[in-house]
Design a protein around this motif. Structure first.
Motif, PDB file in Angstrom:
ATOM      1  N   ALA A 223     -10.318  -6.318-105.312  1.00 48.11           N
ATOM      2  CA  ALA A 223      -9.506  -5.101-105.256  1.00 48.11           C
ATOM      3  C   ALA A 223      -8.261  -5.302-104.403  1.00 48.11           C
ATOM      4  CB  ALA A 223     -10.335  -3.936-104.710  1.00 48.11           C
ATOM      5  N   GLY A 224      -8.374  -6.119-103.349  1.00 46.29           N
ATOM      6  CA  GLY A 224      -7.203  -6.413-102.522  1.00 46.29           C
ATOM      7  C   GLY A 224      -6.160  -7.214-103.273  1.00 46.29           C
ATOM      8  N   ALA A 225      -6.600  -8.097-104.167  1.00 47.51           N
ATOM      9  CA  ALA A 225      -5.661  -8.835-105.016  1.00 47.51           C
ATOM     10  C   ALA A 225      -4.993  -7.884-106.003  1.00 47.51           C
ATOM     11  CB  ALA A 225      -6.398  -9.948-105.753  1.00 47.51           C
ATOM     12  N   HIS A 226      -5.759  -6.951-106.521  1.00 46.96           N
ATOM     13  CA  HIS A 226      -5.201  -5.924-107.411  1.00 46.96           C
ATOM     14  C   HIS A 226      -4.088  -5.158-106.697  1.00 46.96           C
ATOM     15  CE1 HIS A 226      -5.131  -1.637-108.634  1.00 46.96           C
ATOM     16  NE2 HIS A 226      -5.308  -2.090-109.858  1.00 46.96           N
ATOM     17  N   LEU A 227      -4.338  -4.713-105.464  1.00 49.39           N
ATOM     18  CA  LEU A 227      -3.327  -3.966-104.720  1.00 49.39           C
ATOM     19  C   LEU A 227      -2.084  -4.817-104.469  1.00 49.39           C
ATOM     20  CD1 LEU A 227      -5.619  -2.145-102.128  1.00 49.39           C
ATOM     21  CD2 LEU A 227      -4.613  -1.191-104.215  1.00 49.39           C
ATOM     22  N   SER A 228      -2.283  -6.109-104.232  1.00 49.73           N
ATOM     23  CA  SER A 228      -1.153  -7.009-103.996  1.00 49.73           C
ATOM     24  C   SER A 228      -0.309  -7.161-105.254  1.00 49.73           C
ATOM     25  CB  SER A 228      -1.665  -8.373-103.530  1.00 49.73           C
ATOM     26  OG  SER A 228      -2.407  -8.260-102.334  1.00 49.73           O
ATOM     27  N   ALA A 229      -0.961  -7.301-106.403  1.00 52.46           N
ATOM     28  CA  ALA A 229      -0.230  -7.419-107.664  1.00 52.46           C
ATOM     29  C   ALA A 229       0.562  -6.145-107.956  1.00 52.46           C
ATOM     30  CB  ALA A 229      -1.197  -7.724-108.803  1.00 52.46           C
ATOM     31  N   VAL A 230      -0.065  -4.997-107.712  1.00 49.43           N
ATOM     32  CA  VAL A 230       0.620  -3.718-107.911  1.00 49.43           C
ATOM     33  C   VAL A 230       1.820  -3.622-106.986  1.00 49.43           C
ATOM     34  CG1 VAL A 230       0.398  -1.221-107.591  1.00 49.43           C
ATOM     35  CG2 VAL A 230      -1.420  -2.508-108.756  1.00 49.43           C
ATOM     36  N   LEU A 231       1.636  -3.977-105.725  1.00 48.01           N
ATOM     37  CA  LEU A 231       2.731  -3.913-104.752  1.00 48.01           C
ATOM     38  C   LEU A 231       3.895  -4.806-105.172  1.00 48.01           C
ATOM     39  CD1 LEU A 231       2.318  -3.920-100.905  1.00 48.01           C
ATOM     40  CD2 LEU A 231       4.065  -5.325-101.977  1.00 48.01           C
TER      41      LEU A 231
ATOM     42  N   GLN B 286      -2.530 -21.567 -90.649  1.00 48.48           N
ATOM     43  CA  GLN B 286      -1.557 -21.490 -89.561  1.00 48.48           C
ATOM     44  C   GLN B 286      -0.408 -20.543 -89.892  1.00 48.48           C
ATOM     45  OE1 GLN B 286      -1.564 -23.118 -86.165  1.00 48.48           O
ATOM     46  NE2 GLN B 286      -3.627 -22.619 -86.908  1.00 48.48           N
ATOM     47  N   VAL B 287      -0.807 -19.333 -90.308  1.00 47.09           N
ATOM     48  CA  VAL B 287       0.139 -18.235 -90.499  1.00 47.09           C
ATOM     49  C   VAL B 287      -0.424 -17.002 -89.810  1.00 47.09           C
ATOM     50  CG1 VAL B 287       0.956 -19.116 -92.717  1.00 47.09           C
ATOM     51  CG2 VAL B 287      -0.923 -17.455 -92.672  1.00 47.09           C
ATOM     52  N   LYS B 288       0.450 -16.067 -89.489  1.00 47.14           N
ATOM     53  CA  LYS B 288      -0.023 -14.774 -89.020  1.00 47.14           C
ATOM     54  C   LYS B 288      -0.564 -13.984 -90.210  1.00 47.14           C
ATOM     55  CE  LYS B 288       3.065 -14.348 -85.032  1.00 47.14           C
ATOM     56  NZ  LYS B 288       3.877 -13.426 -84.218  1.00 47.14           N
ATOM     57  N   ILE B 289      -1.638 -13.243 -89.983  1.00 49.23           N
ATOM     58  CA  ILE B 289      -2.202 -12.407 -91.034  1.00 49.23           C
ATOM     59  C   ILE B 289      -2.430 -11.010 -90.482  1.00 49.23           C
ATOM     60  CG2 ILE B 289      -4.080 -12.064 -92.668  1.00 49.23           C
ATOM     61  CD1 ILE B 289      -4.590 -14.997 -92.710  1.00 49.23           C
ATOM     62  N   MET B 290      -1.930 -10.029 -91.205  1.00 50.96           N
ATOM     63  CA  MET B 290      -2.168  -8.630 -90.859  1.00 50.96           C
ATOM     64  C   MET B 290      -3.168  -8.067 -91.863  1.00 50.96           C
ATOM     65  SD  MET B 290       0.554  -5.535 -90.149  1.00 50.96           S
ATOM     66  CE  MET B 290       0.896  -5.083 -91.848  1.00 50.96           C
ATOM     67  N   SER B 291      -4.387  -7.837 -91.413  1.00 53.50           N
ATOM     68  CA  SER B 291      -5.460  -7.342 -92.268  1.00 53.50           C
ATOM     69  C   SER B 291      -5.515  -5.820 -92.166  1.00 53.50           C
ATOM     70  CB  SER B 291      -6.797  -7.953 -91.842  1.00 53.50           C
ATOM     71  OG  SER B 291      -7.852  -7.522 -92.658  1.00 53.50           O
ATOM     72  N   VAL B 292      -5.437  -5.152 -93.309  1.00 54.25           N
ATOM     73  CA  VAL B 292      -5.173  -3.713 -93.344  1.00 54.25           C
ATOM     74  C   VAL B 292      -6.396  -2.924 -93.820  1.00 54.25           C
ATOM     75  CG1 VAL B 292      -3.694  -1.917 -94.336  1.00 54.25           C
ATOM     76  CG2 VAL B 292      -2.759  -4.203 -93.858  1.00 54.25           C
ATOM     77  N   ASP B 293      -6.694  -1.834 -93.124  1.00 50.20           N
ATOM     78  CA  ASP B 293      -7.670  -0.846 -93.587  1.00 50.20           C
ATOM     79  C   ASP B 293      -6.925   0.218 -94.385  1.00 50.20           C
ATOM     80  OD1 ASP B 293     -10.235  -1.587 -92.854  1.00 50.20           O
ATOM     81  OD2 ASP B 293     -10.092  -0.702 -90.860  1.00 50.20           O
TER      82      ASP B 293
ATOM     83  N   ALA C   5       9.456 -16.843 -85.029  1.00 51.05           N
ATOM     84  CA  ALA C   5       9.568 -16.046 -86.244  1.00 51.05           C
ATOM     85  C   ALA C   5       8.697 -16.717 -87.296  1.00 51.05           C
ATOM     86  CB  ALA C   5      11.020 -15.967 -86.688  1.00 51.05           C
ATOM     87  N   ALA C   6       7.468 -16.263 -87.383  1.00 45.34           N
ATOM     88  CA  ALA C   6       6.453 -16.948 -88.177  1.00 45.34           C
ATOM     89  C   ALA C   6       6.281 -16.309 -89.549  1.00 45.34           C
ATOM     90  CB  ALA C   6       5.118 -16.899 -87.432  1.00 45.34           C
ATOM     91  N   PRO C   7       5.700 -17.031 -90.481  1.00 42.92           N
ATOM     92  CA  PRO C   7       5.310 -16.413 -91.749  1.00 42.92           C
ATOM     93  C   PRO C   7       4.139 -15.459 -91.540  1.00 42.92           C
ATOM     94  CG  PRO C   7       4.548 -18.697 -91.667  1.00 42.92           C
ATOM     95  CD  PRO C   7       5.395 -18.477 -90.444  1.00 42.92           C
ATOM     96  N   LEU C   8       4.105 -14.403 -92.334  1.00 42.81           N
ATOM     97  CA  LEU C   8       3.058 -13.384 -92.225  1.00 42.81           C
ATOM     98  C   LEU C   8       2.483 -13.099 -93.605  1.00 42.81           C
ATOM     99  CD1 LEU C   8       1.552 -11.068 -90.624  1.00 42.81           C
ATOM    100  CD2 LEU C   8       3.425  -9.575 -91.385  1.00 42.81           C
ATOM    101  N   LEU C   9       1.164 -13.070 -93.686  1.00 40.63           N
ATOM    102  CA  LEU C   9       0.464 -12.613 -94.886  1.00 40.63           C
ATOM    103  C   LEU C   9      -0.115 -11.233 -94.604  1.00 40.63           C
ATOM    104  CD1 LEU C   9      -0.861 -12.943 -97.688  1.00 40.63           C
ATOM    105  CD2 LEU C   9      -2.740 -14.156 -96.546  1.00 40.63           C
ATOM    106  N   VAL C  10       0.312 -10.228 -95.369  1.00 43.86           N
ATOM    107  CA  VAL C  10      -0.279  -8.896 -95.289  1.00 43.86           C
ATOM    108  C   VAL C  10      -1.473  -8.906 -96.239  1.00 43.86           C
ATOM    109  CG1 VAL C  10       0.091  -6.421 -95.551  1.00 43.86           C
ATOM    110  CG2 VAL C  10       1.969  -7.897 -94.789  1.00 43.86           C
ATOM    111  N   PHE C  11      -2.672  -8.773 -95.669  1.00 39.00           N
ATOM    112  CA  PHE C  11      -3.907  -9.013 -96.415  1.00 39.00           C
ATOM    113  C   PHE C  11      -4.667  -7.714 -96.664  1.00 39.00           C
ATOM    114  CE2 PHE C  11      -8.423  -9.929 -96.788  1.00 39.00           C
ATOM    115  CZ  PHE C  11      -8.442 -11.025 -97.633  1.00 39.00           C
ATOM    116  N   PHE C  12      -5.123  -7.555 -97.921  1.00 42.12           N
ATOM    117  CA  PHE C  12      -5.904  -6.389 -98.312  1.00 42.12           C
ATOM    118  C   PHE C  12      -7.299  -6.844 -98.745  1.00 42.12           C
ATOM    119  CE2 PHE C  12      -1.416  -5.607 -99.524  1.00 42.12           C
ATOM    120  CZ  PHE C  12      -1.122  -4.688 -98.524  1.00 42.12           C
ATOM    121  N   HIS C  13      -8.318  -6.256 -98.139  1.00 40.84           N
ATOM    122  CA  HIS C  13      -9.694  -6.685 -98.395  1.00 40.84           C
ATOM    123  C   HIS C  13     -10.176  -6.241 -99.775  1.00 40.84           C
ATOM    124  CE1 HIS C  13     -11.400  -2.630 -97.962  1.00 40.84           C
ATOM    125  NE2 HIS C  13     -10.589  -2.452 -96.938  1.00 40.84           N
TER     126      HIS C  13
END
Length: 338
Positions: free
Chosen positions: A184-192, A133-140, A101-109
């Motif tokens: 822009a991906g940081a912007h989306l993260s802040a909004v989320l 050393q974390v899982k990353i889910m990179s999203v389109d 059960a690992a940490p995950l970063l949901v990443f927006f480009h």
């Protein structure tokens, strides 16, 4: 291009020209050489005012920016269910985390909500997954102008909720699912982070905001200081915002999170800015607003670098050092329970 950055410093200095000093800061040699080379070849983020041509230029540029491939990283493509149809993502997993059960970063480009993709950001995300050393889910997410505001922010929320809902299948710890991205991906993260703080659903454990856009309603001094000839230009910022926010109320916090309501319930934020970035001041103002509201926030400025510096990690040592700093920040925060 890479060979030029490996030349002796005196040679690089002659190619780059005299040190650029603005606002009490000196532009780093590697950053100045990058800027000078970009000027000589006519590089621009916005090509002929065309979304398609700009996207194609960014996609072709990934081969210049390609970094090393790490054998410990396994990647797989995912489909994310959304009310607007399937979104696509790539999950990057360090091998020793495959059964835990690992940490995950949901990443927006990044890319001004108009250009960029998980493909063009593959080198950077691969690098961060290995070093953090974390899982990353990179999203389109959907891009403007075909899909203007609020499409991108809706997709970001759908991706985060998908990760939380399918945490067991993904081998992810629900208590350690963060969001992050650059520009822009940081912007989306802040909004989320703001939207989920006001709702009843899952919330991110952390937010990682790398040189974020936070205010589409006004100019700040850094935009006038650094808006000409330093990778991201004043014209680029205006064009990207017009594509994404055409006809929208730009004071909406989903467009300008700096204008949103924030309090101590927001997830801990790690925010980076670049000294020679036209977006510098609004990113730092957002960090200050979070701090004043009682939220946990770390602000780190790379004083000698330009906007987008993470994507150049494979080009020169200075950019790689900055990217490693970001990877360490992700690792240190996400390998501890919130």
């Amino acid at each position: 291009m890479r060979l030029m950055f490996r030349l002796p410093e005196p040679v690089k200095r002659r190619m780059a020209g005299p040190t650029v000093q603005i606002d009490g800061q000196a532009l780093g040699l590697d950053a100045q050489l990058l800027v000078e080379m970009s000027r000589r070849v006519g590089f621009s983020l916005v090509v002929n005012e065309s979304p398609d041509e700009s996207r194609a230029a960014m996609e072709s540029g990934r081969y210049t920016l390609e970094g090393p491939r790490y054998e410990d990283i396994v990647s797989e493509n995912l489909a994310i269910d959304s009310t607007h149809g399937d979104l696509h993502a790539t999950l990057y997993t360090p091998r020793h985390l495959t059964a835990s059960a690992a940490p995950l970063l949901v990443f927006f480009h990044g890319g001004g909500w108009v250009i960029g993709s998980r493909t063009s950001y593959d080198p950077l995300v691969h690098f961060l997954a290995h070093h953090a050393q974390v899982k990353i889910m990179s999203v389109d997410y959907r891009l403007a102008p075909e899909h203007p505001f609020p499409a991108a922010s809706e997709d970001a929320l759908a991706a985060f909720e998908h990760a939380h809902r399918h945490a067991d299948e993904l081998g992810v710890d629900r208590a350690r699912i963060a969001v992050g991205g650059d520009s822009a991906g940081a912007h989306l993260s802040a909004v989320l982070a703001q939207v989920t703080a006001r709702g009843e659903g899952p919330r991110p454990s952390h937010q990682f905001l790398f040189y974020p856009a936070t205010d589409l309603t006004r100019r700040r001094p850094s935009r006038d200081l650094f808006g000409d000839g330093l990778i991201l230009t004043d014209h680029d910022i205006t064009w990207f915002a017009d594509q994404y926010a055409a006809g929208a109320d730009r004071s909406d916090p989903r467009l300008s999170p700096l204008l949103g309501e924030v309090d101590a319930s927001l997830p801990p934020a790690y925010i980076t800015t670049a000294g020679f970035d036209p977006l510098r001041d609004e990113g730092e103002r957002y960090a200050e607003k979070l701090r004043q509201a009682g939220a946990e926030v770390t602000l780190h400025r790379e004083t000698d670098l330009v906007h987008g510096y993470l994507t150049f990690f494979a080009v020169a040592a200075r950019f790689r050092a900055a990217a490693l700093e970001v990877a360490r920040a992700i690792h240190d925060r996400m390998h501890h329970s919130p």
